[in-house]
Design an enzyme around this catalytic site. Structure first.
Site, PDB file in Angstrom:
ATOM      1  N   ASP A  19     -31.459  47.413  12.805  1.00 31.12           N
ATOM      2  CA  ASP A  19     -30.125  46.933  13.203  1.00 31.12           C
ATOM      3  C   ASP A  19     -29.878  45.508  12.702  1.00 31.12           C
ATOM      4  O   ASP A  19     -30.820  44.728  12.535  1.00 31.12           O
ATOM      5  CB  ASP A  19     -30.007  46.987  14.733  1.00 31.12           C
ATOM      6  CG  ASP A  19     -28.559  46.900  15.198  1.00 31.12           C
ATOM      7  OD1 ASP A  19     -27.640  47.256  14.422  1.00 31.12           O
ATOM      8  OD2 ASP A  19     -28.335  46.471  16.347  1.00 31.12           O
ATOM      9  N   GLY A  20     -28.598  45.196  12.485  1.00 26.71           N
ATOM     10  CA  GLY A  20     -28.219  43.823  12.135  1.00 26.71           C
ATOM     11  C   GLY A  20     -27.682  43.636  10.719  1.00 26.71           C
ATOM     12  O   GLY A  20     -27.387  42.508  10.321  1.00 26.71           O
ATOM     13  N   ASN A  67     -22.481  56.662  14.797  1.00 26.91           N
ATOM     14  CA  ASN A  67     -22.024  55.902  13.627  1.00 26.91           C
ATOM     15  C   ASN A  67     -20.937  56.643  12.826  1.00 26.91           C
ATOM     16  O   ASN A  67     -20.235  56.026  12.019  1.00 26.91           O
ATOM     17  CB  ASN A  67     -23.192  55.551  12.694  1.00 26.91           C
ATOM     18  CG  ASN A  67     -24.149  54.517  13.259  1.00 26.91           C
ATOM     19  OD1 ASN A  67     -25.344  54.524  12.948  1.00 26.91           O
ATOM     20  ND2 ASN A  67     -23.660  53.590  14.089  1.00 26.91           N
ATOM     21  N   ARG A 191     -37.130  47.359  17.362  1.00 24.59           N
ATOM     22  CA  ARG A 191     -35.696  47.220  17.075  1.00 24.59           C
ATOM     23  C   ARG A 191     -35.437  45.804  16.587  1.00 24.59           C
ATOM     24  O   ARG A 191     -35.740  44.833  17.285  1.00 24.59           O
ATOM     25  CB  ARG A 191     -34.827  47.504  18.293  1.00 24.59           C
ATOM     26  CG  ARG A 191     -33.327  47.384  17.928  1.00 24.59           C
ATOM     27  CD  ARG A 191     -32.378  47.771  19.032  1.00 24.59           C
ATOM     28  NE  ARG A 191     -31.001  47.758  18.535  1.00 24.59           N
ATOM     29  CZ  ARG A 191     -30.046  48.624  18.866  1.00 24.59           C
ATOM     30  NH1 ARG A 191     -30.319  49.587  19.722  1.00 24.59           N
ATOM     31  NH2 ARG A 191     -28.839  48.534  18.350  1.00 24.59           N
TER      32      ARG A 191
HETATM   33  C1  IPE Z   1     -28.294  51.924  16.068  1.00 23.12           C
HETATM   34  O1  IPE Z   1     -27.543  50.821  15.709  1.00 23.12           O
HETATM   35  C2  IPE Z   1     -28.217  52.964  14.994  1.00 23.12           C
HETATM   36  C3  IPE Z   1     -28.908  52.629  13.760  1.00 23.12           C
HETATM   37  C4  IPE Z   1     -29.637  51.558  13.528  1.00 23.12           C
HETATM   38  C5  IPE Z   1     -28.786  53.602  12.711  1.00 23.12           C
HETATM   39  P1  IPE Z   1     -26.049  50.635  16.191  1.00 23.12           P
HETATM   40  O2  IPE Z   1     -25.592  49.324  15.660  1.00 23.12           O
HETATM   41  O3  IPE Z   1     -25.232  51.819  15.827  1.00 23.12           O
HETATM   42  O4  IPE Z   1     -26.206  50.600  17.777  1.00 23.12           O
HETATM   43  P2  IPE Z   1     -25.282  49.975  18.908  1.00 23.12           P
HETATM   44  O5  IPE Z   1     -23.900  50.471  18.641  1.00 23.12           O
HETATM   45  O6  IPE Z   1     -25.373  48.491  18.764  1.00 23.12           O
HETATM   46  O7  IPE Z   1     -25.878  50.444  20.191  1.00 23.12           O
HETATM   47  C1  IPE Z   2     -27.584  48.890  11.320  1.00 23.68           C
HETATM   48  O1  IPE Z   2     -26.837  47.749  11.108  1.00 23.68           O
HETATM   49  C2  IPE Z   2     -27.329  49.950  10.292  1.00 23.68           C
HETATM   50  C3  IPE Z   2     -26.506  51.067  10.792  1.00 23.68           C
HETATM   51  C4  IPE Z   2     -26.189  51.288  12.025  1.00 23.68           C
HETATM   52  C5  IPE Z   2     -26.056  52.027   9.823  1.00 23.68           C
HETATM   53  P1  IPE Z   2     -25.393  47.588  11.719  1.00 23.68           P
HETATM   54  O2  IPE Z   2     -24.421  48.122  10.708  1.00 23.68           O
HETATM   55  O3  IPE Z   2     -25.277  48.195  13.056  1.00 23.68           O
HETATM   56  O4  IPE Z   2     -25.285  46.019  11.799  1.00 23.68           O
HETATM   57  P2  IPE Z   2     -24.695  45.169  13.004  1.00 23.68           P
HETATM   58  O5  IPE Z   2     -25.406  45.600  14.242  1.00 23.68           O
HETATM   59  O6  IPE Z   2     -23.230  45.473  13.058  1.00 23.68           O
HETATM   60  O7  IPE Z   2     -24.992  43.765  12.645  1.00 23.68           O
HETATM   61 MG    MG Z   3     -25.658  47.511  14.909  1.00 23.45          MG
END
Ligand code: IPE
Ligand code: IPE
Ligand code: MG
Length: 254
Positions: A19-20, A67, A191
């Site tokens: 994430d991030g 997503n 995570r």
């Molecule tokens: C979790 O991240 C899903 C993946 C890393 C693929 P999200 O960014 O979608 O999760 P939430 O929405 O912060 O819970």
């Molecule tokens: C995780 O990064 C990748 C996916 C969920 C596909 P994010 O796209 O959720 O990145 P943030 O959490 O918005 O920074």
């Molecule tokens: Mg995210």
């Protein structure tokens, strides 16, 4: 400082919530897809390091069921990245077997085909299995497992055919109908990105996993961060409901 890790007690299965990416890109004034692109490089580095350390299964949460509700251009950029990153030689170079889990039927046809081909091409690789969770959520997975268990037409369920009875439904039967039936449960779940939640990932399988959260955004996560997570894991005592004394006695008699 580089963390010392005990190479004799490497977690067999590491699961990652990567994430991030979006926030990493936003901090640089770039579109979110730029962060996802950078995240692919992290996947390559972490995969190579996990094989070097002797991890046997690496499960990467890549795209969740939830997503799908992101903006269409972000979803299609992510699908494009999945397609292009499967092209590369990372699997053969590192002797990694590729597997996918999730509701694959929802993915574009070309992505589905590429996933199947990559699974086939890498089926003989045995240093590590990389499992990519795509269009995956744990509640979806558990729901489809229940459907398959009660579906008398499924030939894979031969012993349970005919009238399924409550006593047929055991924890092992449920586990064996999950997408992850071919691998052990994660020892360590990491995570990145600062959020302290599991976001519908492997809910059944992480019942006794060690959880590790760090603030680093996924594109910045590196080998040293991985070592730090593993060192932290190695300092913990996994008790599985028993007492500290019982675990120490078990360790001594090994
Ligand atoms: C979790 O991240 C899903 C993946 C890393 C693929 P999200 O960014 O979608 O999760 P939430 O929405 O912060 O819970
Ligand atoms: C995780 O990064 C990748 C996916 C969920 C596909 P994010 O796209 O959720 O990145 P943030 O959490 O918005 O920074
Ligand atoms: Mg995210």
């Amino acid at each position: 400082m580089n963390e010392e890790i005990d190479m004799t007690r490497i977690p067999r299965h590491i699961a990652m919530i990567m994430d991030g990416n979006g926030r990493w890109a936003a901090e640089r004034g770039k579109p979110r897809s730029y962060g996802h692109q950078a995240g692919v490089d992290t996947v390559r580095r972490i995969t190579a390091e996990c094989t070097r350390l002797g991890v046997k299964f690496l499960t990467l949460y890549t795209f969740s069921t939830e997503n799908w509700s992101r903006p269409a251009d972000e979803v299609s950029a992510l699908m494009g990245l999945v397609l292009s990153s499967l092209e590369d030689e990372i699997f053969m170079k590192n002797n990694v077997r590729f597997r996918v889990i999730g509701d694959i039927d929802r993915l574009p046809d070309d992505v589905q085909q590429k996933l199947r081909e990559t699974e086939e091409h890498t089926a003989g690789n045995d240093t590590m299995t990389m499992v990519v969770a795509l269009s995956y959520s744990a509640r979806w997975e558990i729901t489809q497992a229940v459907k398959r268990i009660i579906d008398e037409r499924d030939p894979a369920l031969h012993p349970l055919k005919m009238h399924i009875q409550p006593f047929h439904v055991t924890e092992d039967v449920i586990s064996s109908h999950l997408e992850t039936s071919f691998m052990p449960d994660p020892d360590l779940l990491i995570r990145t990105g600062g959020e302290v939640r599991v976001s519908n990932f492997l809910l059944w399988q992480i019942a006794y996993s060690e959880l590790y959260f760090c603030d680093t955004y996924w594109p910045d996560f590196n080998e040293q961060d991985l070592h730090k997570a593993i060192a932290d894991y190695q300092r913990r005592q996994r008790r599985f409901g028993k007492t500290e004394d019982q675990i120490e006695n078990e360790n001594q008699s090994e």
